[in-house]
Every structure is written in C-alpha cells, then in structure tokens.
Motif scaffolding. Structure first.
Motif, PDB file in Angstrom:
ATOM      1  N   GLU A  49       2.427  -0.743   7.822  1.00 59.82           N
ATOM      2  CA  GLU A  49       2.655  -1.903   6.959  1.00 59.82           C
ATOM      3  C   GLU A  49       3.970  -2.598   7.294  1.00 59.82           C
ATOM      4  OE1 GLU A  49       1.493  -2.867   2.361  1.00 59.82           O
ATOM      5  OE2 GLU A  49       1.996  -0.818   2.933  1.00 59.82           O
ATOM      6  N   TRP A  73       0.853   4.647   6.528  1.00 58.09           N
ATOM      7  CA  TRP A  73       0.887   3.322   5.905  1.00 58.09           C
ATOM      8  C   TRP A  73       2.270   2.698   6.007  1.00 58.09           C
ATOM      9  CZ3 TRP A  73      -2.554  -0.061   5.175  1.00 58.09           C
ATOM     10  CH2 TRP A  73      -3.863   0.267   4.791  1.00 58.09           C
ATOM     11  N   THR A  98       0.807  -1.207   0.000  1.00 55.67           N
ATOM     12  CA  THR A  98       0.000   0.000   0.000  1.00 55.67           C
ATOM     13  C   THR A  98       0.845   1.262   0.000  1.00 55.67           C
ATOM     14  OG1 THR A  98      -1.583  -1.280   1.302  1.00 55.67           O
ATOM     15  CG2 THR A  98      -2.007   1.061   1.064  1.00 55.67           C
TER      16      THR A  98
END
Length: 879
Positions: free
Chosen positions: A654, A650, A627
């Motif tokens: 992530e 993110w 992402t």
C-alpha cells in the motif's frame, strides 16, 4: 516441567470422501482430545478446528501457519492419507516433519501404520502394493503390457521435448505482390473465392450489390470451377471482376490472387455461402472510426433455423476441457459490441488494406483451408492492430457448403489439427507461451488418440520461414488473455467529446450491493454531466450491464474474474492476487489506447497494481479504506499468524502504491494523515438524500437492523460480537440482519476465525437485498457493532438520511465527524450497547430527537452532490 496440552491433527491429503472418513476415524481415536484439521477447505463439523492449507503457497508459509496454530500444544496423533495421484505431497511432508513419531498413515481402505519397528512389514507391504499399482497403471491392462500404445506414448514424449526446432525461428516475411500502382482509393474491395458455387453466388450477389457503397468493387476468384461460373458471371454480372484459375487453389492462395487486384482502402473477404443482412458494410466500416489502428472488423454469424450455431463471429482462444479444440466461438451477449476477438472470420470480415498488405496477405502455408484467418489476426495483434466483433453486421452462413463437397468430415478435422500446429510453430514467438500451447496441443491429440496428427509434428519444422518478430504494445500472453472469452465490451451512452475519465473497479457499481458500489455509482452518476466516463470492471459472470450503468458511461468493459481458493504466493497480499488478471491488464491497456482518457481512477487498494497499465493518463487511487490500518485493528483484537503476515504485505504494497499514482483519494481526514509519499485528498462518503428519506410509516416496535456484507471480515466480527455478547442481554427484540450475497459461503470460509450462529430465536437473516429502504423503515433502531473498521461506513450515512436512531461502537463511525449523543449513541462495550438499545426502544421521545438530528446532519454535510462537485474540481485540476 509444564506439560503441554495434547491435540490430534488430521491432515486432509486425500480425496474429499477419503478425507471425511479420515476425520471420522480420527474422532474415534482419543476422543477426549481436540481435533485439528489441516485442509484447503473448511471441514464439516462444529467440534473441529480448521487450519488452512494453501495448495499453491510455499512450503515455508504452510509450515509457519501450522507451527503458529499448534504453538503451545503437543501433537498426540498426526493422521495422514497416503493416496496416489492426489497433489498433497507437501502436506504429507509437513505432517511428518511436525510429528514424525506420531505420524499415522492411512490408505484408502483406512488401513494404517505408524513409524514403529513392529509396523515394518506393514510399511513394506504398503509400498510394494503401491509399486505394483504404478506398474500396472502405466504398463499394463488387466496385467498385460500395452506394447501397442508405446509408439504413441514415446512419440508424444519426444514431440513434447523437441517442441521448438531451430528451422522455425528464422524471421523472414513472405511478401505479397504489390497493389496496383498508386495509393489505394477510399472504398471497399469485396473478394469472394468460389469453386463450383454458381448457385451460391446467385443467392449472395444481390444482397452484396444492394448493400455496397458506390465506391466499391467485387472480385470473384473462380477457383477451378467446372460449372460455368465465369461465363455466368460475365453474362449476368458484367461489373464483377472475375479472376479465373483453371486449377483449384487453397483458400489463402485464392484470396491472395484477388487481393493483388484490389484497389480500395478496405478489403472485405466473403465466403460464397454467406448471405448478408442490410447494413452489413456500414456497420463494419463504422468500426474503423471507433477503434484506433483497427485491422479487422468481423461480422456476427448466424445459421439457418434448425442448424446449430457453430460460429458466431466472437472467436476466442480458450479450452473448457483438455480435449476441446483451443479456439472456439462464444455466444455474444445482448448489447455486446466492438469486443476484441483473436481474429476475424476469413469468410465475413472487413480489413484495412494497407495493414493486410503489410502482413504479406494470407499465409499460403495453411492449405487447403482453415487456421489462415487465425494466423492473420494473430500476426496483426503482434503489430498492435486489433480485431473486433461487430454486432450490427450480420450474415447467415450455409456452413461448409463448398468444402464439404470435396473433403470428408474426418479429413477436414485432420487438416484443422495440422494447420493449428503449424500456426503455433510459425506465429508464436514467446518461448514460454509457445511451450505451454504446444504442450497442451500435443496432450490433447494424445488424449484423443490422434496418432496421425501427432506424427505430423515431425514435418512442422519444414514449413516456410516465420513472420517478423512482434512489435505490439501488448505481449503475446496479453493478446491471448484479452481474447480468451473473459472480456466483453458494451457501448453505453453516446460520447460527447468532454474530458474522459476511466474508472477501473474490482466490483460492479450496480446493483448497490455494498458501500463501495454505492460510492462508485453515485459519483459516476453525478460526474456524467461533465465528463465522458469509461468503466473497466471485474465481474463474477459475464452478463449485460445494468441499464443504470449504461446510462452514465460511454463504454463498459467487463472482465470475468476466475476465482481461486488457492492463490500463488508472489510477495503481495492475497486480495491483490485475487484481482491479478492478465485479461484485465490487457483490457485496460487496450481501453486506454482506444479512448485516451485524461484521468484513470483506480477504485480500491488492490487495483493499484494496474497503475502502470493506465499510462499516459494521470492516475488516482481511491482508498475506500487504508487496508493496513484495518489489519492493525484486527490484530489488536486477536493475535493471528495470517493477519500478521497479511499486515506486513499490505503495508509494503500500500505504501509503495501511493508513490506510483498521481493522487490518493481517502474517505476521512484520519486516513489522509496516514498517507505518505503522495498527494492525498479527502472526498468523504455520502448518501443519496433524495433516495434515502425519512418515512411517514411508524417503525415496528423493538425491531433492530444490522446491515453488513459477510464478504467483509469486519462485518462478520461485528455479527459475532453482537450475537455472542449483546444479543443475550436484550429481551423481546427482533434483529434483522442483511448479510449480503452468498453470506453462507463467506461465513463458512471464515469458520476458522469467526463463530457466528444465525440459528437463534428472534433473528431474521437475508442475503442480498436490492432496496434496503423498507428494512430501514421497519426498524426502530439501527446497530453498527463493528469492532474494527477502516474508511467510513456508508450504512451509517444511509441510516442517518432515513432519520434513524443509531447505536454504534467507535469503529462503526470510524472517520465520520459525528457528535455522540446527538447524531448517534456511542457504546464502547457490549453492556453499554445493550443498555443504549434498550433505552432507545423504551424512550420514544429520545429516539425521535436523535432521528431528527441525524437527518439534519446528513443533509448539511453528506449529500453526494456536494462531494461530486469537489471530485469534479480535482478532475479539472489534473486533466
């Protein structure tokens, strides 16, 4: 000194209709200046520039977003609605701090003033008017003080503040008299409390005897009857164990008297107004084999024809309106079975006798009836003992056939309210949860004007000591989340005893509405031959799963996702917060405990938040795309404050997620190179080669096809690029766009970032299409004009399998090892794409050559069967 361009800003801090009036008024002022609108929702009008305001976000975030939107500009006017009882104080403060000298305040009559000395009298009148309205609203009716309401208001406030009293905190459990000497025998003890219910028993007992197994007993507690119940039972049903009380007992006391005589391992509590359908006991007993540590299996309750179904057996704790009673019965869905419920009905449920005894039986505080079954089920959940709804056990209930003889409807309602308050004070240990539930309960009584029940709160502190502190694997908040009506369980295919894999997904894998669903469904379909699969999945609305899913999973747990346009800030990306659900977490924990899977597979990055809930299973995170890679591409296209902020969130979320799982599955070698701190395995996307095959039908001349759900921002950007830059260069062509479900909504939601006009000649736009093959068949050329993309595009593979010529940007074939000029045609600019499309439309031989090569490449490298074999090897390695 360079002069900054001037703008005007409308801060939509009022109601919807007033905000619309504010925007129109701001349009009229300095009409030559561009108008920005700061609002939670996209405003109507193509000439407006929307600046999103997060209602639940922090002030600093909204301040930074507005500063970024207005950077390099000078605010000439900042129009603000000053309306009471509208929760936008933060927005009004924001407007004042951004432009104090240009602050233009409007009231609901569109009268306005600015912070100028000449407006001092107008400002004073405004605040005087507001103060008068406040006093009239809170202390008067038509100018008269509401002294008669003060006692209730004060009592409500006092009860709210003094919610938890120390006398309620003492942890001491009342013990039930012991069972008969020796261990409980396998079998069923049926306990029926009855007061003057001879006729009801006469109708009920034949069905019970017919359905009971041989190792069973029936205990009737003759509860102060004067209709000769005991003598009648002794004469006509001599094998029934009659426990007689000369005085009427409460429901709980009557049950406890029978329970002290019960000798079997299961105890069935039945009201005398319940008529059993065949198979009742078998269905309830079977549930104890299927659900570990089961405390209670409760039946499906039906009512005689023509009578409204007040109970169903699916008891949940949820309120649609503030005045609704917090516990209700939801209508079960077709095929739903073994769904977790808050408690089993005390009138038609089967209990584990040992667990019932360990809880001290039924709490006799709840006299004369009501809420005792809620208290019992909740205390069992606190020890990790679930209750479930069993669809195959059915009773017909002649509702309140006994209680209505002795109590008026108003009395029954008051008993219910009082006992519910006692339940909260006695059973709920979590202080924050108790405070929330207690506040809701008192506010509800206050709104209903139930002064008597409010005053009863003073006596709640003097109830008997509380049960022991909870020891469950679920927190009390998770118990209520699991049983709030948002979770439904559906048995699928029969379990085979093969290794179990749990799939946790944010989207249903069927219908095949997007690439993620296509991947999940096809790999589950192939894995079903070697593994027993359990699916826990979010859904927008609770409906029975499609037969295609039921055929490949042994159980499907649906969790309804409550959408919100304004998410709280918790330091995680917005998409992660969209799928943050206590109900899903609790359902996952309970499902893992029930099935004990070897592997838990989390589909999509946002589901990594649930990895701890899958313990002790080995966890796999499926990265359908990396992402933060996607956000980096989007930022390269256009600088945007929101994108940059989400990119930082993110990247943090992530990369941390990779370290919390046992393995990461990616779609391409490009993505595998990005993953760090975890074992990464490439399992590429594929295509169903049998379903997607070249058609013998000739395509329609000069017809183009673009498939991409507008719910995904890259597809919106692709449509914007193609329609604004490529489409004007094409002539005599038709473009068919399949934009996915609710595409208009997603288009409006992204209006501040994407400008797509679908009202053009030659465009055919559809929403969700269940079968896209006819669309492929009709198309001469398939286009993939993506400007940003992560993962790999399944639509490209489908088009190749259909034998279609594809014109794509580099992003459209991201991660796919395809050869430009052979498998597809590559176009890097709008002009190159327009020329390539025109060339293929005009040169049929070239188009056919690419079509043949594309199909052959799909057959060689991208069939789901070979990808599924690689996934099975990974499962076997981890399990």
């Amino acid at each position: 000194m360079k002069l900054l361009p001037k703008i005007k800003v409308a801060f939509a801090s009022g109601t919807d209709d007033l905000n619309a009036q504010l925007v129109e008024r701001m349009r009229e002022l300095f009409p030559e200046l561009p108008l920005y609108v700061v609002a939670e929702f996209p405003p109507a009008g193509q000439d407006l520039i929307w600046v999103r305001f997060g209602g639940n976000r922090g002030f600093i975030e909204n301040w930074a977003r507005c500063r970024a939107a207005f950077r390099g500009k000078s605010i000439r006017l900042a129009g603000v609605m000053l309306v009471p009882n509208v929760p936008y104080r933060q927005m009004r403060l924001l407007a004042f701090l951004l432009a104090p000298l240009q602050f233009l305040a409007f009231n609901e009559n569109l009268n306005h003033w600015m912070l100028r000395p000449r407006c001092a009298w107008t400002i004073a009148r405004h605040f005087g008017w507001r103060t008068g309205n406040f006093l009239r609203w809170h202390f008067g009716r038509n100018g008269t003080l509401r002294r008669r309401d003060w006692p209730t208001d004060l009592w409500y406030a006092a009860a709210l503040c003094g919610a938890r009293l120390s006398a309620c905190r003492r942890a001491s459990a009342r013990r039930l008299p012991p069972f008969r000497e020796g261990a409980a025998q396998p079998g069923i003890s049926v306990i029926i409390p009855s007061r003057n219910g001879k006729d009801l028993l006469a109708a009920q007992l034949p069905g019970i005897v017919r359905d009971l197994p041989s190792n069973a007993e029936i205990i009737v507690v003759d509860n102060g009857s004067d209709d000769g119940t005991s003598a009648w039972l002794n004469a006509h049903w001599p094998h029934v164990n009659v426990q007689q009380s000369t005085e009427p007992l409460s429901f709980a006391a009557a049950i406890n008297r029978g329970l002290a005589r019960a000798q079997y391992s299961r105890v069935c509590l039945l009201n005398n107004d319940m008529l059993l359908e065949p198979g009742f006991f078998n269905a309830l007993e079977a549930a104890f084999v299927k659900v570990p540590d089961l405390f209670c299996a409760t039946a499906q309750i039906r009512f005689p024809p023509g009578i409204r179904r007040e109970e169903t057996g699916k008891a949940v704790m949820a309120q649609a309106q503030p005045t609704d009673f917090p516990v209700r019965c939801d209508e079960p869905l077709p095929g739903e079975d073994l769904t977790y419920v808050l408690y089993g009905s005390g009138g038609c449920s089967l209990y584990d006798a040992d667990k019932l005894h360990a809880l001290g039986g039924i709490d006799e505080t709840y006299a004369p009836a009501y809420v005792e079954d809620l208290d019992l089920g909740y205390r069992a959940w606190q020890r990790g003992w679930p209750s479930i709804y069993v669809a195959g056990a059915v009773v017909e209930h002649r509702h309140r056939a006994t209680t209505s003889r002795y109590y008026k409807e108003q009395e029954l309602t008051r008993i219910l309210e009082r006992n519910y308050l006692q339940f909260l004070a006695r059973a709920v240990w979590d202080s924050a949860l108790f405070g929330r539930l207690w506040k809701h309960a008192l506010r509800r009584l206050w709104l209903l004007g139930d002064r008597q029940s409010l005053r009863a709160t003073a006596h709640i502190a003097r109830v008997n000591p509380r049960p022991p502190k909870p020891t469950s694997y679920l927190s009390e908040a998770e118990i209520l989340a699991l049983t709030d009506g948002s979770v439904s369980v559906f048995p699928g295919r029969a379990a085979t005893g093969k290794p179990r894999v749990l799939i946790a997904s944010p989207y249903l894998p069927f219908p095949l509405s997007h690439g993620g669903a296509v991947r999940i469904y096809n790999l589950m379909r192939h894995a079903a031959a070697e593994f027993d699969q359990v699916l826990v999945v979010f859904t927008e609305s609770l409906e029975p799963p499609a037969p295609e899913i039921l055929a490949i999973a042994i159980e499907i747990v649906l969790v309804r996702r409550a959408g919100s346009h304004s998410l709280p800030y918790t330091g995680r990306p917005e998409v992660v917060e969209e799928f943050a659900s206590a109900s899903f977490r609790a359902a996952l924990i309970q499902t893992v405990r029930k099935w004990q899977p070897a592997i838990a597979q989390l589909e999509f990055t946002q589901m990594a938040q649930y990895a701890p809930a899958c313990s002790p299973a080995r966890t796999l995170l499926v990265e359908h795309d990396v992402t933060f890679d996607l956000y980096e591409q989007l930022l390269a296209i256009e600088e945007n404050w929101d994108l940059r902020r989400q990119l930082a969130l993110w990247r943090q979320f992530e990369t941390k997620a990779w370290r919390t799982v046992d393995g990461v599955i990616v779609m391409s070698e490009k993505d595998r190179a990005v993953v760090s701190g975890a074992r990464a395995v490439t399992l590429p996307n594929g295509v169903d080669l049998d379903r997607f095959r070249p058609s013998l039908r000739s395509p329609e001349p000069r017809r183009l096809l673009f498939i991409g759900s507008f719910a995904h921002l890259p597809n919106l950007l692709a449509a914007e690029f193609f329609l604004n830059q490529v489409w004007p260069q094409l002539s005599d062509a038709t473009l068919h766009i399949i934009a996915g479900a609710r595409h208009e909504y997603h288009l409006d939601r992204a209006a501040d970032r994407v400008k797509v006009n679908l009202d053009r000649p030659g465009l055919e736009v559809e929403g969700f299409v269940s079968d896209v093959r006819p669309a492929y068949e009709r198309a001469s050329v398939v286009v993939a004009p993506l400007v940003a993309s992560a993962g790999t595009n399944i639509k490209i593979l489908e088009a190749m399998a259909m034998g279609k010529a594809i014109v794509s940007t580099p992003a459209g074939v991201n991660g796919l090892d395809l050869v430009p000029g052979e498998d597809f045609v590559l176009a890097k600019t709008a002009t190159e794409m327009a020329d390539a499309i025109t060339d293929l439309l005009d040169d049929e031989s070239k188009r056919r050559r690419i079509e043949t090569t594309a199909r052959r490449r799909a057959e060689n490298d991208y069939g789901w069967d070979q990808i599924a074999r690689r996934q099975a090897c990974l499962y076997r390695e981890l399990s």
